[in-house]
Design a protein around this motif. Structure first.
Motif, PDB file in Angstrom:
ATOM      1  N   UNK A  69     102.902 122.071  24.072  1.00  0.00           N
ATOM      2  CA  UNK A  69     101.810 121.796  23.413  1.00  0.00           C
ATOM      3  C   UNK A  69     102.036 121.954  22.049  1.00  0.00           C
ATOM      4  N   UNK A  70     103.056 122.769  21.462  1.00  0.00           N
ATOM      5  CA  UNK A  70     103.514 122.829  20.234  1.00  0.00           C
ATOM      6  C   UNK A  70     104.280 121.545  19.813  1.00  0.00           C
ATOM      7  N   UNK A  71     105.103 121.015  20.854  1.00  0.00           N
ATOM      8  CA  UNK A  71     105.736 119.800  20.660  1.00  0.00           C
ATOM      9  C   UNK A  71     104.819 118.577  20.229  1.00  0.00           C
ATOM     10  N   UNK A  72     103.726 118.523  20.950  1.00  0.00           N
ATOM     11  CA  UNK A  72     102.640 117.539  20.741  1.00  0.00           C
ATOM     12  C   UNK A  72     102.106 117.842  19.484  1.00  0.00           C
ATOM     13  N   UNK A  73     101.656 119.126  19.086  1.00  0.00           N
ATOM     14  CA  UNK A  73     101.104 119.430  17.865  1.00  0.00           C
ATOM     15  C   UNK A  73     101.885 118.891  16.527  1.00  0.00           C
ATOM     16  N   UNK A  74     103.674 118.894  16.829  1.00  0.00           N
ATOM     17  CA  UNK A  74     104.335 118.699  15.853  1.00  0.00           C
ATOM     18  C   UNK A  74     104.172 117.021  15.601  1.00  0.00           C
ATOM     19  N   UNK A  75     104.035 116.279  16.823  1.00  0.00           N
ATOM     20  CA  UNK A  75     104.142 114.784  16.667  1.00  0.00           C
ATOM     21  C   UNK A  75     102.619 114.518  15.829  1.00  0.00           C
ATOM     22  N   UNK A  76     101.729 115.219  16.229  1.00  0.00           N
ATOM     23  CA  UNK A  76     100.428 114.788  15.435  1.00  0.00           C
ATOM     24  C   UNK A  76     100.277 115.336  14.007  1.00  0.00           C
ATOM     25  N   UNK A  77     101.155 116.271  13.754  1.00  0.00           N
ATOM     26  CA  UNK A  77     101.381 116.585  12.248  1.00  0.00           C
ATOM     27  C   UNK A  77     102.617 116.069  11.557  1.00  0.00           C
ATOM     28  N   UNK A  78     103.092 115.205  12.002  1.00  0.00           N
ATOM     29  CA  UNK A  78     104.250 114.427  11.559  1.00  0.00           C
ATOM     30  C   UNK A  78     104.137 113.937  10.086  1.00  0.00           C
ATOM     31  N   UNK A  79     103.138 113.501   9.585  1.00  0.00           N
ATOM     32  CA  UNK A  79     102.935 113.042   8.194  1.00  0.00           C
ATOM     33  C   UNK A  79     102.309 113.758   7.350  1.00  0.00           C
ATOM     34  N   UNK A  80     103.118 114.620   6.756  1.00  0.00           N
ATOM     35  CA  UNK A  80     102.448 115.999   5.900  1.00  0.00           C
ATOM     36  C   UNK A  80     103.217 116.982   5.692  1.00  0.00           C
ATOM     37  N   UNK A  81     102.329 118.104   5.440  1.00  0.00           N
ATOM     38  CA  UNK A  81     103.342 119.429   5.354  1.00  0.00           C
ATOM     39  C   UNK A  81     104.139 119.946   6.441  1.00  0.00           C
ATOM     40  N   UNK A  82     104.931 120.870   6.432  1.00  0.00           N
ATOM     41  CA  UNK A  82     105.476 121.426   7.680  1.00  0.00           C
ATOM     42  C   UNK A  82     104.399 122.428   8.048  1.00  0.00           C
ATOM     43  N   UNK A  83     104.709 122.663   9.335  1.00  0.00           N
ATOM     44  CA  UNK A  83     103.967 123.591  10.015  1.00  0.00           C
ATOM     45  C   UNK A  83     104.652 124.730  10.754  1.00  0.00           C
ATOM     46  N   UNK A  84     103.975 125.964  10.558  1.00  0.00           N
ATOM     47  CA  UNK A  84     104.756 127.053  11.139  1.00  0.00           C
ATOM     48  C   UNK A  84     103.828 127.874  12.042  1.00  0.00           C
ATOM     49  N   UNK A  85     104.116 127.824  13.301  1.00  0.00           N
ATOM     50  CA  UNK A  85     103.211 128.517  14.221  1.00  0.00           C
ATOM     51  C   UNK A  85     103.924 129.178  15.384  1.00  0.00           C
ATOM     52  N   UNK A  86     103.272 130.571  15.367  1.00  0.00           N
ATOM     53  CA  UNK A  86     103.794 131.364  16.471  1.00  0.00           C
ATOM     54  C   UNK A  86     103.701 130.864  17.848  1.00  0.00           C
ATOM     55  N   UNK A  87     104.640 130.869  18.758  1.00  0.00           N
ATOM     56  CA  UNK A  87     104.716 130.578  20.046  1.00  0.00           C
ATOM     57  C   UNK A  87     105.845 131.156  20.891  1.00  0.00           C
ATOM     58  N   UNK A  88     105.838 131.163  22.256  1.00  0.00           N
ATOM     59  CA  UNK A  88     106.895 131.502  23.015  1.00  0.00           C
ATOM     60  C   UNK A  88     108.050 130.330  22.997  1.00  0.00           C
ATOM     61  N   UNK A  89     109.202 130.785  23.273  1.00  0.00           N
ATOM     62  CA  UNK A  89     110.167 129.694  23.262  1.00  0.00           C
ATOM     63  C   UNK A  89     111.382 130.220  24.089  1.00  0.00           C
ATOM     64  N   UNK A  90     111.850 129.259  24.908  1.00  0.00           N
ATOM     65  CA  UNK A  90     113.002 129.386  25.867  1.00  0.00           C
ATOM     66  C   UNK A  90     114.244 128.752  25.512  1.00  0.00           C
ATOM     67  N   UNK A  91     115.458 129.972  25.954  1.00  0.00           N
ATOM     68  CA  UNK A  91     116.611 129.144  25.580  1.00  0.00           C
ATOM     69  C   UNK A  91     117.587 129.546  26.781  1.00  0.00           C
ATOM     70  N   UNK A  92     117.991 128.927  27.307  1.00  0.00           N
ATOM     71  CA  UNK A  92     118.582 129.071  28.755  1.00  0.00           C
ATOM     72  C   UNK A  92     117.788 129.886  29.689  1.00  0.00           C
TER      73      UNK A  92
END
Length: 552
Positions: A69-92
């Motif tokens: 959902x954050x990836x989709x939100x990033x795409x929706x907010x592509x043209x404009x300011x950066x967006x910083x949002x708290x979320x879970x993240x998985x590495x390995x």
């Protein structure tokens, strides 16, 4: 190189598990920031999932959906300011509490939380993996460090960020209320400013989640500890904060500084907000409660009216032959003063039927506590029937003093879905009633003026389950009881500590015994808003079966 940098601070109220709803709030905040010329739009810790998620975030389907959902939100907010949002993240195979930085349609940086709180209401060590000490991320040529919540309560994360080039610190938080906590936060952030020489922006969320209420109070500090911005407590708000490059580094340009209310008002606001959000987020619009004519139920009725509006509150008086005429008058007076619905449902006929049913089994035995508790349980049955029939959540009305020592009937007056007074001692109940009579705020949906008659506050407390019953027949005076409970519960003290404070050793032993014996009741009790670090539930986790007693 830009000499000005604008951050949009979104102090908002997420709902745990509502990924699309939380993303929509983030999108709206981003659009406001875009329209205001922001370089970065910032949301609090774990905003996409809501907070505190507890074990829900460990469910692979859930945290995967949140990241997507954050990836989709990033795409929706592509043209404009950066967006910083708290979320879970998985590495390995590792799951992290992260702050995801989105720019140009994708996630470009993933600061990870290093210090995982494992105290009071937090249990993050069993949920997340600890991230490494990392460096800053870059937005518009400016290097920003983001210690995530607990990370900013320690010096190492902020110092590492400063040493690796961060030019200011943006701290996203999911920090819930307890009394006087704002000063604790402020002191920690001043320490980070002094240590690093960098401006600090502390961003917190608002809103209720189960027993926790996030109180906002977002603020910003310049080097030297000077306050540059202070957002309101408890209210959703969006603010712009500007930084200006100077020969000494980036400095915050002063913004609005909201004045915070005193602790009495903050506690009351937490009880109102906790109830309002618990109902809204669980799908209820109306409540009912047993209104006894006593001070506890009167205060719960006032809180409910202020949270939902009097038209959404049903007060029910369920008298027995032991209910005094004064209690009947007082209960009706409270409901009338608040403008709530009022029903009168006598229990004598039902109680007589139960007595007849049990008579063959109880033959030859003296009446006592069992018969008293039948009254309370019959009231619980009738109130739950009304709750089921009309879709109104039943509120319980026991204060923290009663909850602590088990002075309540399980499946009786403990029946219900939420308890606004669960972390409010009886002595504070009296004072809170007086505070509400003298004060009204625009966030209250109940009426202005005296809503709890002084006689309700001043009369000796009684459960009215037998003739001439008073709480003092079973318990120490509430001023004495509450002082001992603060030692034994809130401060995790000992019998010796009670004696050192001037209390009788045997009375303190009796109070301690009651605390331990009533653990099974609390395990089954309704949740309620947390006001202190000694709240029952996640702050204090004790075994139900426990034979240990303090030998001191």
């Amino acid at each position: 190189m830009a000499d000005r940098f604008r951050v949009t601070l979104a102090q908002l109220n997420p709902v745990v598990g509502d990924l699309d709803g939380n993303a929509a709030k983030a999108r709206q905040a981003w659009e406001q920031g875009r329209d205001a010329g922001a370089d970065l739009v910032a949301l609090p810790e774990m905003f996409i999932t809501g907070y505190n998620t507890q074990d829900l975030v460990m469910k692979p389907a859930f945290h995967t959906a949140a990241i997507e959902r954050v990836r989709a939100l990033a795409a929706e907010c592509a043209d404009g300011p950066a967006l910083a949002i708290g979320a879970p993240w998985v590495e390995g195979t590792s799951l992290y509490n992260a702050y995801l930085i989105c720019k140009g349609g994708r996630i470009v940086a993933t600061p990870l939380k290093h210090h995982l709180p494992n105290e009071t209401v937090f249990d993050e060590m069993r949920i997340f993996d600890a991230g490494p000490l990392g460096g800053p991320y870059v937005v518009g040529g400016v290097r920003i460090g983001s210690p995530i919540c607990e990370d900013a309560w320690h010096d190492d994360v902020a110092e590492t960020l400063a040493e690796t080039g961060a030019e200011f610190l943006l701290v996203p938080n999911g920090s819930p209320y307890y009394r006087d906590k704002f000063e604790v936060r402020l002191n920690h952030m001043v320490a980070r400013v002094v240590e690093t020489g960098l401006p600090v922006i502390y961003l917190n969320m608002v809103g209720g989640q189960d027993d926790q209420v996030f109180d906002g109070g977002t603020f910003a500090l310049n080097p030297g500890g000077e306050l540059a911005l202070q957002m309101p407590l408890f209210d959703e708000a969006i603010a712009q904060v500007d930084l200006e490059r100077t020969p000494e580094g980036w400095r915050l340009i002063g913004g609005e500084e909201h004045v915070h209310p005193d602790a009495w008002e903050q506690d009351y606001r937490v009880m109102v907000t906790g109830l309002r959000d618990y109902l809204a987020k669980s799908g209820f619009a109306k409540v009912l409660l047993g209104l006894s004519g006593g001070v506890d139920s009167a205060l719960v009725a006032a809180i409910a009216a202020d949270a939902l509006g009097p038209e959404n509150v049903r007060c029910v008086m369920l008298p027995s032959e032991y209910t005094s005429p004064e209690s009947l008058e007082d209960a009706e007076a409270v409901a009338k003063a608040l403008g709530c619905g009022y029903d009168h449902v006598p229990i004598s006929e039902g109680r007589a039927a139960i007595t007849r049913t049990l008579a063959p089994l109880f033959e030859g035995l003296e009446p006592g506590l069992t018969e008293e508790n039948i009254q309370s349980r019959l009231r619980g049955l009738l109130l739950m029937a009304l709750s089921n029939k009309f879709g109104e959540m039943l509120l319980t009305t026991g204060n923290k003093s009663e909850v602590a020592v088990g002075y309540a009937t399980i499946y009786g007056d403990m029946a219900g879905g939420y308890n606004p007074l669960k972390d409010l001692y009886k002595t504070r109940v009296f004072e809170t009633c007086r505070w509400r009579n003298a004060n009204h705020r625009d966030w209250m949906m109940g009426p202005v003026g005296q809503v709890i008659p002084p006689r309700v506050i001043d009369k000796p407390p009684s459960a009215e389950l037998r003739e001439d019953q008073k709480d003092s027949d079973s318990l120490p005076d509430y001023a004495e009881l509450d002082a001992m409970l603060e030692i034994l519960v809130d401060r995790d003290g000992s019998i010796a500590d009670c004696v050192a404070s001037g209390f009788d050793r045997e009375v303190a032993r009796r109070v301690e015994r009651l605390i331990y014996l009533s653990e099974y009741k609390r395990f089954q009790s309704a949740p309620g808003p947390r006001l202190t670090k000694g709240a029952f539930w996640l702050d204090r986790r004790y075994p139900i079966v426990n034979r240990w007693r303090d030998p001191s």
